[in-house]
Scaffold this motif. Structure first.
Motif, PDB file in Angstrom:
ATOM      1  N   SER A 105       3.596   4.727   8.885  1.00 48.41           N
ATOM      2  CA  SER A 105       3.696   3.491   8.546  1.00 48.41           C
ATOM      3  C   SER A 105       5.313   3.024   8.430  1.00 48.41           C
ATOM      4  O   SER A 105       5.840   2.549   7.410  1.00 48.41           O
ATOM      5  CB  SER A 105       3.033   2.979   7.497  1.00 48.41           C
TER       6      SER A 105
ATOM      7  N   VAL B  70       8.679   1.375   8.628  1.00 45.91           N
ATOM      8  CA  VAL B  70       9.116  -0.024   8.648  1.00 45.91           C
ATOM      9  C   VAL B  70      10.006  -0.384   9.652  1.00 45.91           C
ATOM     10  O   VAL B  70      11.150   0.042   9.616  1.00 45.91           O
ATOM     11  CB  VAL B  70       9.576  -0.749   7.198  1.00 45.91           C
TER      12      VAL B  70
ATOM     13  N   GLY C 213      11.206  -6.791   9.153  1.00 47.34           N
ATOM     14  CA  GLY C 213      10.794  -7.415   7.990  1.00 47.34           C
ATOM     15  C   GLY C 213      11.582  -8.899   7.717  1.00 47.34           C
ATOM     16  O   GLY C 213      12.810  -9.110   8.242  1.00 47.34           O
ATOM     17  N   ARG C 214      10.708  -9.767   6.991  1.00 44.04           N
ATOM     18  CA  ARG C 214      11.107 -11.183   6.926  1.00 44.04           C
ATOM     19  C   ARG C 214      11.071 -11.514   5.540  1.00 44.04           C
ATOM     20  O   ARG C 214       9.960 -11.139   4.858  1.00 44.04           O
ATOM     21  CB  ARG C 214      10.619 -11.908   7.800  1.00 44.04           C
TER      22      ARG C 214
ATOM     23  N   TRP D 269       8.115 -10.866   1.006  1.00 40.05           N
ATOM     24  CA  TRP D 269       8.551  -9.991   2.276  1.00 40.05           C
ATOM     25  C   TRP D 269       7.261  -9.836   3.040  1.00 40.05           C
ATOM     26  O   TRP D 269       6.062  -9.568   2.665  1.00 40.05           O
ATOM     27  CB  TRP D 269       8.869  -8.544   1.828  1.00 40.05           C
ATOM     28  N   GLN D 270       7.564  -9.873   4.463  1.00 39.06           N
ATOM     29  CA  GLN D 270       6.514  -9.287   5.540  1.00 39.06           C
ATOM     30  C   GLN D 270       7.271  -8.027   6.251  1.00 39.06           C
ATOM     31  O   GLN D 270       8.064  -8.377   6.657  1.00 39.06           O
ATOM     32  CB  GLN D 270       5.951 -10.433   6.355  1.00 39.06           C
ATOM     33  N   LEU D 271       6.565  -6.953   6.018  1.00 38.39           N
ATOM     34  CA  LEU D 271       7.020  -5.803   6.500  1.00 38.39           C
ATOM     35  C   LEU D 271       6.270  -5.273   7.602  1.00 38.39           C
ATOM     36  O   LEU D 271       4.910  -5.376   7.459  1.00 38.39           O
ATOM     37  CB  LEU D 271       7.074  -4.711   5.449  1.00 38.39           C
ATOM     38  N   ASP D 272       6.934  -5.132   8.885  1.00 34.29           N
ATOM     39  CA  ASP D 272       6.055  -4.722  10.208  1.00 34.29           C
ATOM     40  C   ASP D 272       6.098  -3.213  10.234  1.00 34.29           C
ATOM     41  O   ASP D 272       7.043  -2.689  10.123  1.00 34.29           O
ATOM     42  CB  ASP D 272       6.719  -5.396  11.177  1.00 34.29           C
ATOM     43  N   THR D 273       4.845  -2.569  10.461  1.00 35.64           N
ATOM     44  CA  THR D 273       4.815  -1.322  10.590  1.00 35.64           C
ATOM     45  C   THR D 273       3.973  -0.891  11.867  1.00 35.64           C
ATOM     46  O   THR D 273       3.382  -1.877  12.329  1.00 35.64           O
ATOM     47  CB  THR D 273       4.079  -0.507   9.456  1.00 35.64           C
TER      48      THR D 273
ATOM     49  N   SER E 115       1.020  -5.575   9.524  1.00 33.54           N
ATOM     50  CA  SER E 115       2.086  -6.042   8.739  1.00 33.54           C
ATOM     51  C   SER E 115       1.592  -5.703   7.445  1.00 33.54           C
ATOM     52  O   SER E 115       0.434  -5.774   7.006  1.00 33.54           O
ATOM     53  CB  SER E 115       2.350  -7.433   9.017  1.00 33.54           C
TER      54      SER E 115
ATOM     55  N   ARG F  83       2.500  -7.384   3.291  1.00 34.31           N
ATOM     56  CA  ARG F  83       3.335  -8.519   2.544  1.00 34.31           C
ATOM     57  C   ARG F  83       3.304  -8.169   1.130  1.00 34.31           C
ATOM     58  O   ARG F  83       2.442  -7.520   0.373  1.00 34.31           O
ATOM     59  CB  ARG F  83       2.484  -9.946   2.560  1.00 34.31           C
TER      60      ARG F  83
END
Length: 464
Positions: free
Chosen positions: A176, A178, A181-182, A188-192, A196, A198
């Motif tokens: 996972s 990262v 992210g935003r 935060w929202q982290l993309d993996t 995602s 949060r």
């Protein structure tokens, strides 16, 4: 199935020793937590290779964060180790002088140790040094004795920290890394690759990739990782009887230098080197450097000349452009950076976790510490304590070099935080890490692990 609407109090990026310690501390403090690791198993980066010394902080920069965290981590490890069944090989250390220039520096090292609160240090003459360690070369001119420097298991300890976090509600997501992210001002929202995540707060413990993670998610970074390679030589178990103490060199400004130390696994370790490189993924071993390490070891302990080398390996330390730890809280973005944690990170991890917990509390969140948290009992791999093979009903011994039983392998492949790859299995059991390096047992290990690791184990030259 993962809940897309789930929000964590804290997301930790990185499953090295620092991330594992961080997960434990914040979970015990009451945080709903997830740890994200890009590899199939934890401890797959810088944490997989170190000298396994529990440091007193005698030579850390005075009044530094490193010193505070090393000494706090040292105390906490000793406080929790019995409850978790973690080993401690009590060795003490000697900073040995081999030249007149070395001797000239011992006064300053002693003064720094006392300034750092390590007041039990004392000078030894050449005769006293040899009396403590008869196998040392007669070339020694004297030493500074540092009581309290000891040796631990560098892999079971962080595994224990994370297992305690998981036992008390934390989640771990492997594979996972990262990718983006935003931050929306509140979370935060982290993309993996697995979806995602949060979280209200992010703690960056990404080690060798800490600065790239910051650049990717924050658009800037305040430190730059400059990988520093360390190569090691591991002598056969017969070498361990030659030394009782950790033998430390007089350090330079850049590195602590080459160390001779016993391991809890019954070997003698020599290293590390300190070689800067750009590659953050690959730590190669090089014959001329290894030959130099062996020559240095033999020069210090002549009896090593007749003892074979069992293994060689290399690791990377996440050094930065300055020597200090790079820890920083960015309150307006709910972000905490933990970067530049080098060779003292194994000892400092628990202290760093407490320090970061204090930074996290300053963000204003309200946590309720857990009452009577679960405490895992870890399997023992240390040779100076009882091992499963010694029991009358130990069952099949798979690895005869390290005396690893089938039961130990099966246990490592199941339960909380099972081994995700072959490296993880080796770190949990020491299978294939002995004299033959898997030549005789790897085929059997491949059969036992079939379908249970991220990549099938190649049997290579092993037979039986």
């Amino acid at each position: 199935m993962k809940n897309a609407d789930e929000i964590f109090d804290v997301a930790i990026i990185g499953g090295g020793v620092v991330g594992c310690a961080m997960a434990r501390r914040l979970t015990l403090d009451g945080a709903k937590l997830v740890l994200l690791e890009r590899a199939p198993d934890i401890l797959s980066g810088a944490s997989k290779a170190n000298s396994a010394i529990l440091h007193t902080g005698f030579d850390a920069p005075p009044d530094s964060l490193e010193l505070a965290c090393v000494q706090a981590g040292y105390r906490e490890y000793r406080e929790i180790r019995k409850a978790m069944n973690l080993p401690l090989l009590e060795t003490d250390a000697m900073v040995v002088a081999w030249t007149g220039a070395d001797m000239d520096k011992l006064d300053a090292i002693e003064n720094q140790a006392r300034q750092n609160g390590v007041t039990a240090v004392r000078r030894l003459t050449a005769r006293e040094t040899r009396a403590r360690e008869p196998e040392l070369s007669s070339a020694t001119l004297g030493a500074l004795l540092v009581p309290g420097e000891h040796v631990i298991d560098p892999w079971t300890a962080p595994l224990a920290y994370l297992r305690q976090a998981v036992a008390n509600g934390a989640q771990v997501r492997l594979n996972s890394g990262v990718t983006a992210g935003r931050f929306d001002g509140a979370a935060w929202q982290l993309d993996t690759p697995g979806g995602s995540v949060r979280a209200t707060v992010v703690v960056n413990c990404a080690g060798l990739h800490g600065d790239t993670v910051e650049q990717r998610l924050l658009g800037r970074t305040w430190f730059t990782i400059k990988p520093r390679k360390g190569q090691f030589v591991v002598y056969d178990k017969a070498a361990a009887k030659l030394l009782g103490s950790i033998i430390l060199p007089v350090p330079s400004e850049r590195t602590k230098g080459v160390v001779l130390t016993r391991t809890v696994f019954g070997n003698l370790l020599v290293g590390p080197t300190a070689e800067d490189q750009d590659d953050r993924e690959r730590a190669s071993v090089e014959a001329p450097v290894l030959d130099s390490l062996i020559a240095t070891a033999v020069k210090m302990v002549p009896a090593l000349e007749t003892i074979p080398v069992t293994a060689v390996y290399a690791g990377l330390r996440p050094a930065t452009e300055i020597k200090d730890y790079r820890v920083r809280a960015i309150a307006e973005q709910n972000w905490i950076s933990v970067g530049g944690i080098r060779s003292t990170g194994l000892t400092a991890a628990l202290g760093l976790a407490t320090h970061v917990a204090t930074l996290h509390a300053a963000f204003g969140g309200s946590l309720t510490p857990l009452k009577d948290p679960a405490v895992p009992q870890m399997a023992n791999l240390a040779d100076h304590r009882d091992r499963p093979w010694q029991a009358t009903d130990h069952g099949e011994i798979v690895c005869h070099c390290e005396l690893v039983t089938r039961g130990e392998i099966e246990a490592a492949l199941q339960g909380p935080l099972p081994a995700g790859d072959f490296g993880g299995l080796k770190r949990r059991t020491r299978v294939c890490m002995g004299r033959c390096q898997g030549f005789y047992c790897q085929a059997r290990v491949a059969a036992l692990t079939a379908g249970r690791l991220a990549e099938p184990l190649s049997v290579g030259p092993a037979h039986g």
